[in-house]
Design a protein around this motif. Structure first.
Motif, PDB file in Angstrom:
ATOM      1  N   SER A 125       3.503  -1.557  -7.737  1.00 42.65           N
ATOM      2  CA  SER A 125       2.846  -0.799  -6.662  1.00 42.65           C
ATOM      3  C   SER A 125       1.646  -1.558  -6.114  1.00 42.65           C
ATOM      4  O   SER A 125       1.464  -1.680  -4.893  1.00 42.65           O
ATOM      5  CB  SER A 125       2.379   0.564  -7.184  1.00 42.65           C
ATOM      6  N   GLU A 126       0.821  -2.070  -7.001  1.00 42.62           N
ATOM      7  CA  GLU A 126      -0.411  -2.727  -6.576  1.00 42.62           C
ATOM      8  C   GLU A 126      -0.134  -4.087  -5.921  1.00 42.62           C
ATOM      9  O   GLU A 126      -0.889  -4.516  -5.039  1.00 42.62           O
ATOM     10  CB  GLU A 126      -1.357  -2.855  -7.768  1.00 42.62           C
ATOM     11  N   THR A 127       0.917  -4.748  -6.333  1.00 50.42           N
ATOM     12  CA  THR A 127       1.285  -6.005  -5.689  1.00 50.42           C
ATOM     13  C   THR A 127       1.708  -5.761  -4.247  1.00 50.42           C
ATOM     14  O   THR A 127       1.494  -6.607  -3.367  1.00 50.42           O
ATOM     15  CB  THR A 127       2.403  -6.708  -6.480  1.00 50.42           C
ATOM     16  N   CYS A 128       2.293  -4.607  -3.998  1.00 54.94           N
ATOM     17  CA  CYS A 128       2.678  -4.254  -2.624  1.00 54.94           C
ATOM     18  C   CYS A 128       1.464  -4.191  -1.710  1.00 54.94           C
ATOM     19  O   CYS A 128       1.565  -4.512  -0.514  1.00 54.94           O
ATOM     20  CB  CYS A 128       3.405  -2.915  -2.604  1.00 54.94           C
ATOM     21  N   ILE A 129       0.326  -3.773  -2.239  1.00 53.29           N
ATOM     22  CA  ILE A 129      -0.890  -3.711  -1.430  1.00 53.29           C
ATOM     23  C   ILE A 129      -1.271  -5.105  -0.952  1.00 53.29           C
ATOM     24  O   ILE A 129      -1.647  -5.303   0.214  1.00 53.29           O
ATOM     25  CB  ILE A 129      -2.051  -3.076  -2.227  1.00 53.29           C
ATOM     26  N   ALA A 130      -1.162  -6.082  -1.850  1.00 58.72           N
ATOM     27  CA  ALA A 130      -1.484  -7.463  -1.473  1.00 58.72           C
ATOM     28  C   ALA A 130      -0.549  -7.953  -0.360  1.00 58.72           C
ATOM     29  O   ALA A 130      -0.979  -8.668   0.561  1.00 58.72           O
ATOM     30  CB  ALA A 130      -1.384  -8.370  -2.686  1.00 58.72           C
ATOM     31  N   ILE A 131       0.710  -7.558  -0.434  1.00 54.57           N
ATOM     32  CA  ILE A 131       1.671  -7.962   0.598  1.00 54.57           C
ATOM     33  C   ILE A 131       1.376  -7.254   1.919  1.00 54.57           C
ATOM     34  O   ILE A 131       1.465  -7.853   2.998  1.00 54.57           O
ATOM     35  CB  ILE A 131       3.107  -7.689   0.129  1.00 54.57           C
ATOM     36  N   LEU A 132       1.016  -5.993   1.842  1.00 53.44           N
ATOM     37  CA  LEU A 132       0.647  -5.273   3.062  1.00 53.44           C
ATOM     38  C   LEU A 132      -0.535  -5.935   3.759  1.00 53.44           C
ATOM     39  O   LEU A 132      -0.595  -5.982   4.995  1.00 53.44           O
ATOM     40  CB  LEU A 132       0.317  -3.813   2.739  1.00 53.44           C
ATOM     41  N   ARG A 133      -1.449  -6.476   3.001  1.00 49.66           N
ATOM     42  CA  ARG A 133      -2.599  -7.154   3.608  1.00 49.66           C
ATOM     43  C   ARG A 133      -2.163  -8.436   4.323  1.00 49.66           C
ATOM     44  O   ARG A 133      -2.724  -8.795   5.366  1.00 49.66           O
ATOM     45  CB  ARG A 133      -3.649  -7.451   2.545  1.00 49.66           C
ATOM     46  N   LEU A 134      -1.174  -9.120   3.754  1.00 50.64           N
ATOM     47  CA  LEU A 134      -0.624 -10.286   4.445  1.00 50.64           C
ATOM     48  C   LEU A 134       0.058  -9.861   5.746  1.00 50.64           C
ATOM     49  O   LEU A 134      -0.097 -10.522   6.781  1.00 50.64           O
ATOM     50  CB  LEU A 134       0.386 -11.013   3.554  1.00 50.64           C
ATOM     51  N   ALA A 135       0.825  -8.775   5.664  1.00 46.57           N
ATOM     52  CA  ALA A 135       1.497  -8.264   6.866  1.00 46.57           C
ATOM     53  C   ALA A 135       0.470  -7.896   7.936  1.00 46.57           C
ATOM     54  O   ALA A 135       0.677  -8.161   9.136  1.00 46.57           O
ATOM     55  CB  ALA A 135       2.358  -7.054   6.516  1.00 46.57           C
ATOM     56  N   GLU A 136      -0.629  -7.305   7.511  1.00 41.32           N
ATOM     57  CA  GLU A 136      -1.683  -6.942   8.455  1.00 41.32           C
ATOM     58  C   GLU A 136      -2.226  -8.181   9.164  1.00 41.32           C
ATOM     59  O   GLU A 136      -2.430  -8.182  10.388  1.00 41.32           O
ATOM     60  CB  GLU A 136      -2.807  -6.220   7.721  1.00 41.32           C
ATOM     61  N   THR A 137      -2.426  -9.257   8.421  1.00 34.70           N
ATOM     62  CA  THR A 137      -2.963 -10.482   9.003  1.00 34.70           C
ATOM     63  C   THR A 137      -2.009 -11.072  10.037  1.00 34.70           C
ATOM     64  O   THR A 137      -2.422 -11.443  11.141  1.00 34.70           O
ATOM     65  CB  THR A 137      -3.244 -11.524   7.898  1.00 34.70           C
ATOM     66  N   VAL A 138      -0.725 -11.159   9.690  1.00 33.81           N
ATOM     67  CA  VAL A 138       0.206 -11.792  10.634  1.00 33.81           C
ATOM     68  C   VAL A 138       0.484 -10.906  11.837  1.00 33.81           C
ATOM     69  O   VAL A 138       0.736 -11.414  12.941  1.00 33.81           O
ATOM     70  CB  VAL A 138       1.527 -12.220   9.943  1.00 33.81           C
ATOM     71  N   VAL A 139       0.442  -9.600  11.649  1.00 30.55           N
ATOM     72  CA  VAL A 139       0.655  -8.701  12.791  1.00 30.55           C
ATOM     73  C   VAL A 139      -0.524  -8.782  13.762  1.00 30.55           C
ATOM     74  O   VAL A 139      -0.341  -8.798  14.974  1.00 30.55           O
ATOM     75  CB  VAL A 139       0.883  -7.253  12.307  1.00 30.55           C
ATOM     76  N   ARG A 140      -1.719  -8.854  13.223  1.00 31.56           N
ATOM     77  CA  ARG A 140      -2.913  -8.892  14.075  1.00 31.56           C
ATOM     78  C   ARG A 140      -3.149 -10.265  14.699  1.00 31.56           C
ATOM     79  O   ARG A 140      -3.618 -10.367  15.846  1.00 31.56           O
ATOM     80  CB  ARG A 140      -4.153  -8.477  13.279  1.00 31.56           C
ATOM     81  N   LYS A 141      -2.842 -11.327  13.943  1.00 32.03           N
ATOM     82  CA  LYS A 141      -3.263 -12.656  14.382  1.00 32.03           C
ATOM     83  C   LYS A 141      -2.126 -13.657  14.552  1.00 32.03           C
ATOM     84  O   LYS A 141      -2.332 -14.738  15.104  1.00 32.03           O
ATOM     85  CB  LYS A 141      -4.288 -13.216  13.393  1.00 32.03           C
ATOM     86  N   GLY A 142      -0.952 -13.331  14.052  1.00 32.74           N
ATOM     87  CA  GLY A 142       0.168 -14.257  14.164  1.00 32.74           C
ATOM     88  C   GLY A 142       0.808 -14.233  15.533  1.00 32.74           C
ATOM     89  O   GLY A 142       0.374 -13.509  16.436  1.00 32.74           O
ATOM     90  N   SER A 143       1.847 -15.052  15.673  1.00 35.29           N
ATOM     91  CA  SER A 143       2.549 -15.145  16.955  1.00 35.29           C
ATOM     92  C   SER A 143       3.063 -13.780  17.405  1.00 35.29           C
ATOM     93  O   SER A 143       3.698 -13.059  16.640  1.00 35.29           O
ATOM     94  CB  SER A 143       3.729 -16.114  16.821  1.00 35.29           C
ATOM     95  N   ARG A 144       2.795 -13.477  18.639  1.00 37.33           N
ATOM     96  CA  ARG A 144       3.248 -12.203  19.193  1.00 37.33           C
ATOM     97  C   ARG A 144       4.772 -12.121  19.222  1.00 37.33           C
ATOM     98  O   ARG A 144       5.352 -11.030  19.150  1.00 37.33           O
ATOM     99  CB  ARG A 144       2.674 -12.043  20.598  1.00 37.33           C
ATOM    100  N   LEU A 145       5.427 -13.266  19.300  1.00 37.05           N
ATOM    101  CA  LEU A 145       6.885 -13.293  19.315  1.00 37.05           C
ATOM    102  C   LEU A 145       7.483 -12.811  17.997  1.00 37.05           C
ATOM    103  O   LEU A 145       8.657 -12.440  17.949  1.00 37.05           O
ATOM    104  CB  LEU A 145       7.383 -14.709  19.613  1.00 37.05           C
ATOM    105  N   LEU A 146       6.670 -12.830  16.945  1.00 32.79           N
ATOM    106  CA  LEU A 146       7.163 -12.471  15.606  1.00 32.79           C
ATOM    107  C   LEU A 146       6.528 -11.187  15.083  1.00 32.79           C
ATOM    108  O   LEU A 146       6.581 -10.910  13.887  1.00 32.79           O
ATOM    109  CB  LEU A 146       6.887 -13.623  14.633  1.00 32.79           C
ATOM    110  N   VAL A 147       5.959 -10.410  15.981  1.00 31.07           N
ATOM    111  CA  VAL A 147       5.259  -9.208  15.527  1.00 31.07           C
ATOM    112  C   VAL A 147       6.205  -8.218  14.845  1.00 31.07           C
ATOM    113  O   VAL A 147       5.812  -7.507  13.908  1.00 31.07           O
ATOM    114  CB  VAL A 147       4.505  -8.534  16.705  1.00 31.07           C
TER     115      VAL A 147
END
Length: 212
Positions: A125-147
């Motif tokens: 469960s707690e490892t999922c939180i770390a992954i969600l934070r990565l997802a947050e970073t790429v959604v906010r700052k990564g390529s818009r084509l890959l949102v």
């Protein structure tokens, strides 16, 4: 030519899920989902790196790539741990109970393995939180084509968390140690709440970027 997905090793895992075998089960399946969630965050970062318009976030994307690889491997280890711990629980239930001494030994082993099972699912469960934070970073700052790939990462990570959290609840009912139960409930509640909030914020950003 790349080997077809249906012919790769993952097929055997899926076939084992759809069988009379006691393991793998929901926890292992959730962990594989979490591994894919981490990989998707990494993929989004990989495909953002090197783009001139995203030069300002290059280092953050490289950090996501490094962390996603580690979390992906951790999830695969947790998939195995879930199956292994469940095997220990089954072994405990099969212990003899003809005498009081045997009953006491069996009860003690059930408590020990029950805690192991709870902790394995809580780590998941707690490892999922770390992954969600990565997802947050790429959604906010990564390529818009890959949102949408970032969105997929978040959705899969939250799905993994929800399954793992239910497994924590189910196994916690067998544990009689009040301090362990209380501490676990607190960690689980915090994890669930944070997971809910992160997914909501990530998907709101997905909608904003898709509509921009």
């Amino acid at each position: 030519m790349t080997e077809p997905y249906s012919e790769q090793v993952f097929r055997r895992f899926v076939e084992d899920l759809n069988s009379s075998k006691p393991a793998p089960g929901g926890g292992s399946a959730a962990a594989f989902t979490g591994a894919m969630a981490s990989a998707l965050a990494g993929m989004t970062a990989h495909m953002t790196v090197g783009k001139k318009s995203y030069a300002a976030v290059e280092e953050e994307m490289r950090d996501v790539i490094a962390r996603s690889g580690k979390l992906q491997q951790e999830m695969l280890l947790l998939a195995q741990e879930d199956a292994d711990v469940f095997g220990l629980v089954l072994d405990a239930y099969r212990m003899p109970r003809s005498t009081q001494a045997e009953k006491d030994a069996r009860d003690a082993e059930l408590q020990r393995t029950g805690k192991l099972s709870v902790l394995a699912s809580l780590r998941l469960s707690e490892t999922c939180i770390a992954i969600l934070r990565l997802a947050e970073t790429v959604v906010r700052k990564g390529s818009r084509l890959l949102v949408t790939d970032g969105a997929a990462s978040a959705i899969l990570a939250r799905a993994c968390l929800r399954v793992a959290a239910y497994n924590v609840q189910a196994n916690l009912h067998t544990v009689t140690d009040p301090d362990f139960v209380s501490q676990t409930e607190t960690r689980l509640r915090d994890c669930r709440n944070l997971g809910h909030d992160l997914e909501r914020e990530i998907l709101a950003e997905v909608e904003r970027r898709l509509g921009a």
